[in-house]
Design a protein around this motif. Structure first.
Motif, short mmCIF file in Angstrom:
data_model
loop_
_atom_site.label_atom_id
_atom_site.label_comp_id
_atom_site.label_asym_id
_atom_site.label_seq_id
_atom_site.Cartn_x
_atom_site.Cartn_y
_atom_site.Cartn_z
N TYR A 6 26.59 -60.36 -41.99
CA TYR A 6 26.47 -58.98 -42.62
C TYR A 6 27.95 -58.21 -42.15
O TYR A 6 28.68 -58.84 -41.74
CB TYR A 6 25.40 -58.13 -41.48
CG TYR A 6 25.13 -58.74 -39.92
CD1 TYR A 6 23.93 -59.03 -39.75
CD2 TYR A 6 26.28 -58.92 -39.17
CE1 TYR A 6 23.70 -59.86 -38.39
CE2 TYR A 6 25.77 -59.32 -37.82
CZ TYR A 6 24.60 -59.70 -37.62
OH TYR A 6 24.23 -60.45 -36.35
N PHE A 7 28.06 -57.09 -42.60
CA PHE A 7 29.30 -56.40 -42.55
C PHE A 7 29.18 -54.99 -41.59
O PHE A 7 28.61 -54.27 -41.68
CB PHE A 7 29.60 -55.92 -44.09
CG PHE A 7 30.81 -55.08 -44.21
CD1 PHE A 7 31.98 -55.94 -44.30
CD2 PHE A 7 30.98 -53.92 -43.91
CE1 PHE A 7 33.26 -55.43 -44.44
CE2 PHE A 7 32.30 -53.21 -44.11
CZ PHE A 7 33.49 -53.94 -44.35
N SER A 38 15.31 -45.35 -41.52
CA SER A 38 14.80 -46.77 -42.07
C SER A 38 15.93 -47.09 -43.07
O SER A 38 16.58 -46.58 -43.83
CB SER A 38 13.32 -46.26 -42.87
OG SER A 38 13.12 -47.60 -43.48
N GLY A 39 16.15 -48.38 -42.87
CA GLY A 39 17.18 -49.23 -43.66
C GLY A 39 18.75 -48.93 -43.16
O GLY A 39 19.50 -49.32 -43.84
N VAL A 40 18.89 -48.31 -41.99
CA VAL A 40 19.89 -48.02 -41.51
C VAL A 40 20.89 -49.48 -41.01
O VAL A 40 22.11 -49.80 -40.71
CB VAL A 40 20.58 -46.95 -40.34
CG1 VAL A 40 20.38 -45.83 -41.10
CG2 VAL A 40 19.58 -47.36 -39.21
N GLY A 41 19.91 -50.61 -40.74
CA GLY A 41 20.40 -51.85 -40.14
C GLY A 41 20.07 -51.84 -38.63
O GLY A 41 20.81 -52.78 -37.94
N LYS A 42 18.90 -51.53 -38.44
CA LYS A 42 18.49 -51.45 -36.79
C LYS A 42 18.01 -53.05 -36.57
O LYS A 42 18.47 -53.51 -35.56
CB LYS A 42 17.26 -50.54 -36.54
CG LYS A 42 17.42 -49.27 -36.77
CD LYS A 42 16.39 -48.15 -36.37
CE LYS A 42 15.27 -48.33 -37.17
NZ LYS A 42 15.50 -48.15 -38.41
N GLU A 43 17.78 -54.01 -37.54
CA GLU A 43 17.33 -55.25 -37.20
C GLU A 43 18.68 -55.86 -37.16
O GLU A 43 18.87 -56.70 -36.41
CB GLU A 43 16.30 -55.94 -38.18
CG GLU A 43 16.02 -57.50 -37.93
CD GLU A 43 14.95 -57.80 -38.62
OE1 GLU A 43 14.04 -57.18 -39.16
OE2 GLU A 43 14.53 -58.92 -38.73
N VAL A 44 19.50 -55.62 -38.14
CA VAL A 44 20.95 -56.10 -38.12
C VAL A 44 21.61 -55.99 -36.92
O VAL A 44 22.15 -57.04 -36.23
CB VAL A 44 21.81 -55.58 -39.50
CG1 VAL A 44 23.20 -56.03 -39.17
CG2 VAL A 44 21.14 -56.15 -40.83
N ASP A 107 10.20 -54.06 -34.15
CA ASP A 107 10.56 -52.79 -34.77
C ASP A 107 9.44 -51.91 -34.84
O ASP A 107 8.03 -52.52 -34.80
CB ASP A 107 10.91 -53.48 -36.11
CG ASP A 107 11.85 -52.68 -37.05
OD1 ASP A 107 12.17 -51.42 -36.58
OD2 ASP A 107 12.00 -52.96 -38.20
N ARG A 226 19.67 -50.34 -47.03
CA ARG A 226 18.91 -51.30 -47.68
C ARG A 226 18.89 -50.72 -49.24
O ARG A 226 18.69 -51.79 -50.19
CB ARG A 226 17.36 -51.15 -47.31
CG ARG A 226 16.24 -51.75 -48.10
CD ARG A 226 14.95 -51.63 -47.40
NE ARG A 226 14.76 -52.30 -46.09
CZ ARG A 226 14.35 -51.64 -45.27
NH1 ARG A 226 14.30 -50.62 -45.20
NH2 ARG A 226 14.19 -52.46 -44.09
N LYS A 229 22.05 -52.04 -51.03
CA LYS A 229 22.12 -53.32 -51.14
C LYS A 229 21.29 -53.61 -52.56
O LYS A 229 21.66 -54.34 -53.32
CB LYS A 229 21.43 -53.99 -49.95
CG LYS A 229 21.46 -55.52 -50.00
CD LYS A 229 20.92 -55.95 -48.77
CE LYS A 229 20.46 -57.37 -48.82
NZ LYS A 229 19.70 -57.97 -47.64
N1 ATP Z 1 26.03 -54.01 -41.68
C1 ATP Z 1 25.24 -54.63 -42.71
N2 ATP Z 1 25.54 -55.68 -43.55
C2 ATP Z 1 24.97 -56.29 -44.14
N3 ATP Z 1 23.78 -55.83 -44.68
C3 ATP Z 1 22.99 -54.99 -44.04
C4 ATP Z 1 23.70 -54.31 -42.95
N4 ATP Z 1 22.80 -53.19 -42.51
C5 ATP Z 1 21.82 -53.37 -43.21
N5 ATP Z 1 21.62 -54.43 -44.05
C6 ATP Z 1 20.80 -54.97 -45.00
O1 ATP Z 1 19.94 -53.90 -45.18
C7 ATP Z 1 18.63 -54.00 -45.32
C8 ATP Z 1 17.82 -53.35 -44.02
O2 ATP Z 1 18.37 -53.65 -42.95
P1 ATP Z 1 17.52 -53.36 -41.44
O3 ATP Z 1 16.23 -54.23 -41.92
O4 ATP Z 1 18.39 -53.86 -40.42
O5 ATP Z 1 17.05 -51.84 -41.39
P2 ATP Z 1 16.24 -51.32 -40.42
O6 ATP Z 1 17.08 -49.95 -39.77
O7 ATP Z 1 15.76 -52.37 -39.44
O8 ATP Z 1 15.06 -50.75 -41.31
P3 ATP Z 1 13.68 -50.36 -41.01
O9 ATP Z 1 13.76 -48.96 -40.11
O10 ATP Z 1 13.05 -49.86 -42.35
O11 ATP Z 1 12.95 -51.71 -40.36
C9 ATP Z 1 18.37 -55.31 -44.76
O12 ATP Z 1 18.29 -56.14 -45.99
C10 ATP Z 1 19.76 -55.88 -44.29
O13 ATP Z 1 20.09 -57.29 -44.57
#
Ligand code: ATP
Length: 312
Positions: A6-7, A38-44, A107, A226, A229
């Motif tokens: 990831y970046f 949602s999609g900001v990268g919390k799981e990342v 999550d 998300r 991407k």
């Molecule tokens: N910094 C990053 N670098 C690369 N890919 C990223 C990055 N942040 C998020 N992504 C990509 O964006 C998508 C959403 O990220 P993620 O699932 O971590 O978000 P989330 O905040 O957990 O979303 P949700 O609340 O919907 O569960 C994933 O496919 C993830 O790989």
């Protein structure tokens, strides 16, 4: 564990603060609560923290609490013995047990019921679990990271979230800003995803049309990283001759800019699209296209130059 891809480089103050908190908290055992749309990268982030911690060689187990009914979530988390309930034909190891020695990422914790919260609170206090249908308590050791895009304080006021559980899971709270709030990182994220998909899809990408880049830079990304991407993957798939083209960018991106678009820019974008369509319908015959558009050949020629329209 493979190194995650990831970046996380950033020029944004709030994002760097989140990264700094994450890395300083990584090696402790404290519970972390990740907040953000949602999609900001919390799981990342959760995965990043896991990889910085001394638990990195053990499992990182992610559970989306929203994806299950209350009953199924309990069985997913704790596992069950054979015959524990109708349909339990086999013994099943729960996700908490799988996370032993590693990190458990829950999550959408804001969507769990009070019962699920109470059970988790007991596990966190006692560090023991039992599979459904068993009385045997097992010692369990995991690091908990939770995430939500809900307003937890409001859920507490509404009595839908236990306050004691909230304090238990939120020793460290990390706020991850939306993509709209970190526009200074957008250009490098675009390049990162173009490169990623060019490699994955085995396509050479040499360039991105100026109009395409400006549309991507001006969009407000309600779905955050998300969405970015997915958009870039699509553009790389559709790219021709190594070029990412404005033609493959959907209209929705123009109509949801983060900063207001000037009317002249909207007009120009619509005009360009329409001229391209008419040229293509007329097989690039300038005379008939100009006639159908109600302008002179010379005016059409000027527009083609102005908007850099090419024949494909
Ligand atoms: N910094 C990053 N670098 C690369 N890919 C990223 C990055 N942040 C998020 N992504 C990509 O964006 C998508 C959403 O990220 P993620 O699932 O971590 O978000 P989330 O905040 O957990 O979303 P949700 O609340 O919907 O569960 C994933 O496919 C993830 O790989």
């Amino acid at each position: 564990m493979p190194t995650p891809n990831y970046f996380l480089e950033s020029r944004n103050r709030a994002f760097n603060k989140a990264l700094d908190l994450a890395s300083r908290a990584a090696d402790s055992n404290s519970s972390i609560l990740l907040l953000g749309e949602s999609g900001v990268g919390k799981e990342v982030f959760a995965n990043y923290i896991h990889h910085l911690s001394s638990r990195k060689d053990n499992a990182f187990v992610a559970v989306n609490c929203h994806a299950f009914s209350e009953y199924l979530l309990q069985s997913e988390l704790y596992g069950h013995e054979k015959g524990a309930f109708t349909g339990a034909y086999e013994k099943r190891i729960g996700r908490i047990e799988e996370a032993h020695g590693g990190t458990l990422f829950l999550d959408e914790i804001g969507d769990t019921t009070l019962d699920v919260q109470l059970n988790l609170l007991r596990v966190l206090d006692n560090k023991k679990i039992a599979r459904i249908g068993s009385n045997v308590l097992m010692d369990i050791d995991f690091r908990l990271i939770c995430a939500t895009n809900r307003d937890i304080k409001q859920r507490i006021e509404e009595k839908k979230f236990r306050e004691d559980f909230y304090y238990r899971i939120s020793t460290i709270v990390i706020n991850i800003p939306s993509l709209r709030e970190r526009k200074e990182d957008l250009r490098r994220l675009i390049d990162y995803f173009i490169f990623k998909y060019a490699v994955e899809l085995k396509k050479d990408i040499f360039n991105i049309e100026v109009e395409a880049l400006s549309a991507l830079m001006n969009y407000n990304y309600p779905g955050n990283i998300r969405e970015l991407k997915n958009i870039i993957e699509r553009l790389v798939v559709l790219s021709r001759d190594g070029m990412i083209s404005i033609k493959d960018i959907s209209e929705e991106i123009y109509i949801n800019p983060s900063s207001p678009l000037l009317l002249k820019d909207v007009r120009a974008a619509a005009e360009k699209k329409h001229i391209e369509k008419m040229l293509s319908l007329n097989d690039f015959n300038m005379t008939s296209t100009a006639e159908q558009l109600g302008i002179s050949r010379r005016q059409l020629f000027n527009k083609i130059n102005e908007y850099s329209i090419y024949k494909h």
